[in-house]
Design a protein around this motif. Structure first.
Motif, short mmCIF file in Angstrom:
data_model
loop_
_atom_site.label_atom_id
_atom_site.label_comp_id
_atom_site.label_asym_id
_atom_site.label_seq_id
_atom_site.Cartn_x
_atom_site.Cartn_y
_atom_site.Cartn_z
N HIS A 228 0.84 -1.18 0.00
CA HIS A 228 0.00 0.00 0.00
C HIS A 228 0.88 1.24 0.00
O HIS A 228 1.85 1.32 0.74
N PRO A 229 0.56 2.22 -0.83
CA PRO A 229 1.44 3.40 -0.90
C PRO A 229 1.43 4.24 0.38
O PRO A 229 2.34 5.01 0.62
N PHE A 230 0.45 4.09 1.22
CA PHE A 230 0.36 5.00 2.37
C PHE A 230 0.72 4.32 3.70
O PHE A 230 1.43 4.86 4.51
N LEU B 209 -12.61 -0.13 -8.10
CA LEU B 209 -12.02 -1.46 -8.06
C LEU B 209 -10.52 -1.40 -7.83
O LEU B 209 -9.94 -2.29 -7.19
N SER B 210 -9.88 -0.33 -8.31
CA SER B 210 -8.43 -0.24 -8.15
C SER B 210 -8.05 -0.08 -6.69
O SER B 210 -6.90 -0.24 -6.31
N ASP B 211 -9.01 0.22 -5.85
CA ASP B 211 -8.78 0.47 -4.44
C ASP B 211 -8.87 -0.81 -3.60
O ASP B 211 -8.48 -0.82 -2.43
N VAL B 212 -9.40 -1.85 -4.21
CA VAL B 212 -9.67 -3.07 -3.43
C VAL B 212 -8.38 -3.79 -3.09
O VAL B 212 -7.49 -3.91 -3.93
N PRO B 213 -8.24 -4.25 -1.85
CA PRO B 213 -7.01 -4.96 -1.47
C PRO B 213 -6.82 -6.20 -2.33
O PRO B 213 -7.79 -6.88 -2.66
N PHE C 84 -11.33 3.64 3.76
CA PHE C 84 -11.63 3.20 2.40
C PHE C 84 -13.12 3.07 2.19
O PHE C 84 -13.88 2.84 3.12
N TYR C 85 -13.49 3.20 0.92
CA TYR C 85 -14.78 2.69 0.50
C TYR C 85 -14.52 1.56 -0.47
O TYR C 85 -13.74 1.74 -1.42
N PHE C 86 -15.13 0.41 -0.25
CA PHE C 86 -14.96 -0.70 -1.18
C PHE C 86 -16.28 -1.03 -1.86
O PHE C 86 -17.29 -1.27 -1.18
N LEU C 87 -16.27 -1.07 -3.19
CA LEU C 87 -17.45 -1.44 -3.97
C LEU C 87 -17.56 -2.97 -3.92
O LEU C 87 -17.02 -3.67 -4.76
N ALA C 88 -18.22 -3.47 -2.91
CA ALA C 88 -18.24 -4.91 -2.69
C ALA C 88 -19.45 -5.31 -1.86
O ALA C 88 -20.08 -4.47 -1.21
N ASN C 89 -19.77 -6.58 -1.91
CA ASN C 89 -20.77 -7.14 -1.01
C ASN C 89 -20.07 -7.92 0.07
O ASN C 89 -19.04 -8.54 -0.16
N SER C 90 -20.65 -7.91 1.26
CA SER C 90 -20.12 -8.76 2.31
C SER C 90 -20.74 -10.14 2.13
O SER C 90 -21.95 -10.28 1.95
N THR C 91 -19.88 -11.17 2.11
CA THR C 91 -20.39 -12.52 1.86
C THR C 91 -20.48 -13.34 3.15
O THR C 91 -21.08 -14.40 3.17
N GLY C 92 -19.86 -12.87 4.21
CA GLY C 92 -19.91 -13.61 5.46
C GLY C 92 -19.08 -12.90 6.52
O GLY C 92 -18.32 -11.99 6.21
N ILE C 93 -19.27 -13.30 7.78
CA ILE C 93 -18.51 -12.68 8.86
C ILE C 93 -17.92 -13.78 9.74
O ILE C 93 -18.62 -14.72 10.12
N ALA D 43 -5.98 6.56 -5.56
CA ALA D 43 -5.77 6.19 -6.96
C ALA D 43 -4.93 7.21 -7.72
O ALA D 43 -4.49 6.94 -8.83
N LYS D 44 -4.66 8.34 -7.13
CA LYS D 44 -4.16 9.47 -7.92
C LYS D 44 -2.81 9.24 -8.58
O LYS D 44 -2.51 9.86 -9.60
N ASP D 45 -1.99 8.33 -8.04
CA ASP D 45 -0.68 8.13 -8.64
C ASP D 45 -0.69 7.15 -9.81
O ASP D 45 0.29 7.03 -10.54
N ASN D 46 -1.77 6.45 -9.97
CA ASN D 46 -1.79 5.43 -11.01
C ASN D 46 -2.67 5.77 -12.20
O ASN D 46 -2.62 5.09 -13.23
N ILE D 47 -3.49 6.81 -12.08
CA ILE D 47 -4.41 7.10 -13.18
C ILE D 47 -3.70 7.92 -14.27
O ILE D 47 -2.94 8.83 -13.97
#
Lengths: 512, 512
Positions: free
Chosen positions: A31-33, B229-233, A147-156, B277-281
């Motif tokens: 991760h860059p940060f 999507l580029s943000d997802v681990p 973060f915001y992740f564009l995803a669904n949670s599939t389980g915990i 994402a700013k460094d990769n776009i």
């Protein structure tokens, strides 16, 4: 050639190793940060090898990259599942100096649901009722650990404090969904509910719900398509009537507001702009019991009269079957339709059903008076997905924006207090004072019923006494109230502008 | 129960004969306003019988309802195929006291194409650049003999003055497309052109054009999807760079304007709202020759410098092959991409190719100096679908909004004069003076190249002398010029409001 001198060659080094363009899970992702991004890799087979495995084996060996547990004096992590009224209010109020926020949701915005019905007919634009999460909580796009992740949670995995997620790729053919885990210090489940179909066949296939912006877009496109098709030479009168018959099932506030907006649209805009169709278009509202059953009797009578006056046909009936061009009522009547909107309330989603936790009456996630899931540490549930456990002696609250928002606000405060008291870390809040339990006080209900008319019921419950008003004044209160509640100034501004232009120029009828 | 008293029963009589809900072509369709709607039925088999026939036989026996020829002292009918710059300008200017207007087009609005690129990144809203036909010419929705039909033209029977049409049902599963005919007194073909792919494999499947509002919507959805999507681990750095690589093919005004908007979006909004994402776009613009080849050399140098300064990579290259995740250039270089926008000009559409009329150089519909198709009476062609016949000695005009709009304006005037002189009826204009031929005078070209910068080239041709300016002043001229050319006051207002809010609040990033 000056342009040529500036030409930047796409060299082989910039885009080397073309063969491995797919996500690679074997190389640790840096991760860059921060260094918070860890890997949960358990096998070492190369991604290329996995491609050859059959589907089931592949699923088992898929490595999960993700966010590892927070360490040392790093900020603690609150993971929020969902971006509705409850989740977004919590995200807005959480203290980002204490916590990193990670939001997992299939949509990157909150929908201002009370105004959604207005977008279907062009009174408001779609964007005016959608508020991006990054605008609700700027830390999500700026803080290195949020973060915001564009995803669904599939389980915990409650035992290991882990959420399993899968990306939403939404039909993009070049992207396979992939899985990842997020470790949480605190987990807030605000995943919402699902539209009820009562097991009626054909509802999901043929009816449109009215819960997301894309539903409103679909309704608008279909309505305009039907209006235009009904004009084509060769369409029989009967088919024309069917195409232009808009049926709304469910007489709650959403169904009534949508019917009202639709009849406004017909009375004002269709007559002017689709003159050829104006005699055949009709709106029917079907409800098994009473419309607006949560409202004061006097208001209900008023609403009924107003709806009938503006041309909405009210039908008491129970839907038995939904077919592509007609619905069948329980008394055997066929009701042909061109547009069918389904708005009969909500029930627990498959995700909520899949969670192995005690449930409230009605099958929601059971919470105690502090909105915790008592059986598992550090996990909370708010909004339409949760309900008080029977043991609390409190009733399950209605699935209202008002309830969800209040719960989000309450829980953010609670989490902030826990964090300040040093209980932000996973399993660290066992002996921290939780403060007062959550108490819901109903502030009243509002519903618009068409042109310049609305109901405002300020009683705290159906039995209580209190103010209940109807008419133009209420409509004005309704508009003002919503205008001040839309979250950002940008959207407040846009909603006001939309209302103004609709008033001056009429609704927009381009089908894009 | 007051509501119950008002209940209107859906009786069996209202919705009788459920079995025949499909369009029926056997019963003559009675239009509520006029008796112009006739039937071209040639067989008498009942609709129900047709259902049993195999597909091919069915097609042959499908009856065509439609609009019959105008009669007696009825208003004459101008049929316009298309709703672009040419068709809409004609529709706007036609004298509806003399003519009924029938517009056939697969979209019910005109797209204000010069501002389309701005909608892809949220600078403008989609609706601000779409103008409904009913607003351009109100007679279309009000006059009993004027119509807009959501349909494609499938062929023209020049001999019988008939246009064959098929409805566009746009994936609505309950509607089969159906065919109908329209008789014309005057026919205007303004069906536009099609994006050129030069026969390169994969362009239609994987690239997005930038010609319609839905293209802009697709670009915006894909851009925001890739950003999220580029943000997802677990996404490798390489995959992240691919997802965030936006490639534009074609260095004409559209390609350059889109690249400029995109780099603005990245410089201002991505840095703030997608900090991760700013460094990769990156944005790459690929052009086989020179960018903005129609502009003054000095302006071109300026544009090139500005684009490079704002981070756009300019690459000279020829695309050989387009694959789902990369394009291959003719020198063998692979260019991985996440978003591919194709904007390399236009060529004749299949409909234009199918018409059996003399063609201009380049395969467009050949017209004489009065924009008539000389071989057939009462038929005209305007806009990108037409070109001067070689015999006129005039060059084929470029496919510009400016040309199309001027032709629409000219032809409306011509048709109005013919109508006033009594030549409105089919085959009646043989001895009417046509007035001056159409002469195109180029007013200059404009292109915006990113934040507060634009080019304005006021020379009449590439060789001519004249004013050419660049920079902030030009940007201001550009914005003002477009603002006054957007057709309705409503949209002028919205464009100004959109620009203002973008300036104050930044671009909208919700993905709806």
């Amino acid at each position: 050639m000056p342009w040529f001198r500036n030409l930047i060659q796409i060299s082989a080094t910039t885009f080397k190793s073309q063969s491995s363009l797919k996500p690679i899970y074997t190389k640790p992702f840096v991760h860059p940060f921060t260094s918070q991004l860890l890997q949960f890799t358990t096998t070492t087979a190369a991604a290329a090898d996995r491609e050859k495995l059959p589907q089931e084996v592949k699923a088992n060996t898929t490595r999960h990259a993700g966010l590892g547990p927070t360490k040392g004096d790093e900020k603690r992590r609150v993971v929020v599942l969902g971006s509705g009224w409850a989740g977004c209010r919590l995200i807005k109020d959480i203290d980002t100096k204490i916590y990193d926020v990670v939001c997992v949701s299939p949509r990157n915005h909150m929908v201002f649901t009370p105004l959604l019905a207005s977008t279907c007919v062009g009174t408001l634009e779609f964007r005016s009722v959608a508020e991006p999460i990054g605008r609700i909580q700027p830390a999500i796009s700026r803080e290195p650990g949020s973060f915001y992740f564009l995803a669904n949670s599939t389980g915990i995995d409650f035992h290991n404090h882990l959420v399993n997620c899968q990306t939403v790729t939404d039909g993009a053919d070049t992207l396979e969904p992939w899985n990842f885990n997020i470790a949480y210090d605190k987990l807030v489940i605000a995943a919402g509910a699902e539209a009820s179909t009562f097991g009626i066949k054909g509802v999901k296939e043929h009816a449109i719900f009215l819960r997301e912006v894309h539903h409103a877009q679909e309704i608008r496109r279909k309505l305009l398509l039907n209006l235009m098709l009904s004009d084509v030479p060769g369409v029989s009168d009967e088919e024309k009537r069917r195409l232009l018959h808009c049926v709304v099932v469910g007489g709650g506030p959403t169904g009534v507001e949508f019917s009202g907006e639709l009849s406004d649209f017909i009375m004002r805009d269709v007559r002017q702009r689709y003159a050829h169709a104006k005699d055949n278009i009709r709106v029917t509202l079907i409800e098994a019991n009473e419309i607006l059953s949560s409202f004061d009797d006097r208001l209900r009578v008023y609403a009924t009269k107003q709806l009938i006056k503006s041309g909405v046909r009210l039908v008491r009936g129970i839907v038995k079957d939904v077919q592509p061009e007609k619905i069948v009522l329980s008394d055997g009547t066929d009701v042909p339709y061109g547009l069918l909107v389904w708005s009969t309330g909500v029930g627990p989603s498959p995700f909520v059903k899949s969670l192995d936790v005690p449930k409230s009456p009605g099958g929601r996630i059971g919470v105690d008076e502090w909105l915790r899931i008592p059986s598992v540490p550090d996990v909370f549930a708010i909004g339409d997905c949760c309900g008080f456990l029977e043991s609390t002696g409190k009733p399950v609250l209605p699935a209202l924006a008002q309830v969800a928002e209040r719960q989000g606000k309450y829980l953010a405060k609670e989490l902030n207090r826990i964090g300040k008291a040093g209980g932000g870390r996973a399993n660290a809040a066992t002996d921290i004072d939780l403060g007062a339990p959550f108490v819901y006080r109903h502030l009243g209900s509002m519903a618009t019923i068409g042109r310049y008319k609305a109901l405002v019921d300020l009683r705290q419950s159906k039995e209580a006494k209190g103010l209940s008003v109807a008419g133009f004044g209420s409509w004005f209160i309704w508009r003002s109230a919503y205008l001040t509640r839309v979250i950002s100034w940008r959207n407040r501004f846009y909603v006001a502008i939309n209302w103004l232009t609709t008033l001056i120029f009429g609704r927009d009828i381009s089908r894009i």
